[in-house]
Design an enzyme around this catalytic site. Sequence first.
Site, PDB file in Angstrom:
ATOM      1  N   GLU A 151       0.822  -1.218   0.000  1.00 31.30           N
ATOM      2  CA  GLU A 151       0.000   0.000   0.000  1.00 31.30           C
ATOM      3  C   GLU A 151       0.855   1.267   0.000  1.00 31.30           C
ATOM      4  O   GLU A 151       0.531   2.240  -0.655  1.00 31.30           O
ATOM      5  CB  GLU A 151      -0.860  -0.039   1.262  1.00 31.30           C
ATOM      6  CG  GLU A 151      -2.089   0.787   1.160  1.00 31.30           C
ATOM      7  CD  GLU A 151      -3.000   0.477   2.350  1.00 31.30           C
ATOM      8  OE1 GLU A 151      -3.449   1.426   2.965  1.00 31.30           O
ATOM      9  OE2 GLU A 151      -3.227  -0.716   2.652  1.00 31.30           O
ATOM     10  N   ASP A 152       1.954   1.239   0.771  1.00 32.53           N
ATOM     11  CA  ASP A 152       2.690   2.485   1.002  1.00 32.53           C
ATOM     12  C   ASP A 152       3.994   2.624   0.239  1.00 32.53           C
ATOM     13  O   ASP A 152       4.617   3.673   0.281  1.00 32.53           O
ATOM     14  CB  ASP A 152       3.023   2.620   2.507  1.00 32.53           C
ATOM     15  CG  ASP A 152       1.758   2.700   3.344  1.00 32.53           C
ATOM     16  OD1 ASP A 152       0.702   2.968   2.756  1.00 32.53           O
ATOM     17  OD2 ASP A 152       1.822   2.479   4.564  1.00 32.53           O
TER      18      ASP A 152
END
Length: 735
Positions: A93-94
Amino acid sequence: MKNALVIDLEAEKQEILKRYRALLRACKPTLQRGDKKEIRKAFDMALESHKNMRRKSGEPYIYHPIAVAQIAAEEIGLGTTSIVCALLHDVVEDTDITLEDIEREFGKKTAKIIDGLTKISGVFDYNSSLQAENFRKMLLTLADDVRVILIKLADRLHNMRTMDFMPRQKQLKIASETIYLYAPLAHRLGLYAIKSELEDLSMKYLEPDTYKYIATQLNEKKAERTLFIKRFVEPINEILAEQGLTADIYGRPKSIHSIWNKMKSKNIPFEEVYDLFAIRIILDSSPEHEKADCWKAYSIVTDLYRPNPDRLRDWVSSPKGNGYESLHTTVMGPKGQWVEVQIRTQRMNEIAEKGFAAHWKYKESSNDNGLDQWIMKVREMLNNPEANALDFLDDFKMNLFSDEIFIFTPKGALLQLPLGATALDFAFEIHTDVGAKCIGAKVNHKLVPLSYKLQNGDQVEIITSSKQTPKEDWLNIVVTAKAKSKIKSSLKEEKRKIAEMGKEALERKLKSLKITYNTDNLNKLSYFFKLPSTQELFIAVANGKIEIKDLKDYLASEKEIENRGSEKNDEQKIQTLLNKIKGPGSDTLLIGEDLQKIDYTLAACCNPIPGDDVFGFVTVNEGIKIHRTNCPNAAQLMANYGYRVVKAKWNKQQELTFLTGLHIIGIDDVGLINNITKVISNDFKVNMRSITVDTDNGIFDGSIMIFVNDKDHLDNLIENLLRVKGVTGVTRFDA
C-alpha cells in the site's frame, strides 16, 4: 548539529534491532527449520521499503510492522507465515513493492494474505462506502485464510494503542470503526482479551470523560478489591487442594467498557455496579476429566457461597459458536455482594484468550467446531454476488455480535442460531428450499407463525408447501444473513422477470410517442418519476403504475429538465458541499454562526446542544446534519462513511435554545412534580415543551422535553434537580 542527528539514527538502529530480537523471542515456540531466515528476509524488505517513513509520533515507521508481528506472535499465538505477513502488511500500500514481488520472494500464500490486508484504492461509487468495500475485500480472503483477519486485528490493536498523536477527527473515525466492526470480530473469533482492550481504547477516545471517571474509580478501590478477593478465594483453595484438584485462582476487574455498558443498560451510577470483577478458577486437568473436574469445582464454590439460580451459564456442555468453553455462576459473597465465578481448564482458558490460533492446536480433540461452521457461513454470505457492500456489512455485523441459542430438529440434532432468530430463520438454516417453501412451524409440537422468535432449547419442525414463494415482508422477519441473502436473491429473480415484461411494454409505449428508446432517455425517465433505477422503472410500467398519460407529462416537462442522471447528481451535491466547507480558510464547520451560509440541521437521533462534542455528516438531500460524537448512530456513520464526516464546533456568539430530553426517576411524594417544575422554570428560566409522568406503586418516572442554551446550562440544571427531595436519578436521553 549534524553529529547529534547521526547519534540519534545510530540509537534508532539499535532500538530497531532490539525490537526485532524481542520479536524473534516471541516467535520461538512456533519456529521450524528455515523459519528464522524467512522472518529475517521479510524484516529486511520492510526495513528497506519503509526506511524514509515516520509515524505521526516521529518514530521510524518500521516500529509499527514489528509491533504488529509481535502482537500476532505473543497475544494471538500465530506462526511464521503470519509473522512474515505482519511485517510486510503495509509495503504494497505504502511503497513501490508490488504483490508480484512478494509472491516471487515469499510465495503465493503470503501474497494472498497481504492482498487481503491491502486497501482498495481508486474510483468507487458515492452511494456505497469505501470502508465497507475494504472490509468486504478483507472478508473474501478470510473465507480462504482466517489469518488475514487476525493480522488485521493485531494491526488495529497497535494503531489504537498509539493513537495519541493523531488529529481528533481521525481518532474519532478510527475508534468508531473499531467499536463497530473490529471489536465484534475479535469477540467472534474468541479473542476476548483483545476484544476488551479494543473496546476500552475506543471508549477512551469516543467518551474520554466517562472513561477517565471509571478508570479513576477502579483505581481508588484497588486495594479494597485485592483484599476482598484474597478472603473470598482462601477457603476455595483449601477445599480444592483437599479434593486433589490443582488450580490457579485469580480475580480480574471487568473492562471499563463493560462497566459503562452495565451503567447505561441498567441506568445506574458506578457505585451500584455490583460485579466489578470476576473470579477465575483455572483447573489443571486432563482432557478426559475436564467436564467432571469443572462441575466438582462448581459444587465446591456453591457449597461455600450461595449461587444465584438464574445466573448459571454452562458453556462446557455446549460451547459457544466461537469455541468458548467455561462454567459461569454468580454467588453471594461474604459481605452481601454478588461475585461472578468462572470455572474452566487450562485448555479452555487458552482457547478463551487466544481464540482461533489455540483452536487449530487442539483441533483433533474438538469435533466439528463452531468456528469452522462460522467460516462456512461467511463463505455463503460472500457467495451472494449482487449484495451491496453496506447491506452485506449490516447483515454480517448482526450475525457477528449476537449470542447464540441452541435449537433442536425433530430428530434431536442441534443447530446454533443467533439470539432473536425466528422459525423462518431456522427453515433457511436447514436448507434454502425448505426456507423458500416454508408456511409455518411447530415449536415443541405447537403451531406457530413464521415470525415466532425461537427460545433456547426449542424443538422445531418446519411445515412447507410447494405453492409457497418468498415474500418481500419476509426480510423483516429473518435475522440471519443466510436467510436474508437467499430471500433477496429469489425476490431479485422474481423482479427480473417482471422488469423484463415491463421493458417490452415500455419500448412499445415510447415508440408510439416517438421517443427514442436509449439509455439516456431511460435515465431521464427514472429521474422524472423519482425512481432509483431503470429496473424500478420497468417494474412500475409492468404493474401499470406508469401509463401513456404519465409519459405525456414527462414529454411536456422534458423541455425544462436538464440532461442529468440522478446518481451523478448525488455525487456532485456531496462533493460541492464538502468543497464548500473544506474551503481555503478552515476545514471546521462552525455551528451557530451567521457568516457561513451552509445549510445544516441538528440530528433528531441525538439532539445535540452547544458544548456537546459534535461532528457534521454530509447527507445527499438534507445538507449537513450535526450529530453528537456519542450519538447511537455515530459509530456506524463514521465507520462506513468516513469521507462524509466533517469537523464541527459550536460558536459561542448566540444565545439560542435547543431542545433536549431529561429522564427523572425518584420516590413519589406530595408536591414532587411541583418542586421539579419550580427548579426548571424559576431557577433556570427554562421553557418546557412537554412533560409526561408515570407513578407506579410509589415510584416516580418522568420524561421532560426542555429548551436549554448549552451543555453547561443543562449540567447545572441536572445538578439542581438531583438536590430535589425524592429525586434519585436524572439522565439526559436522546430523541
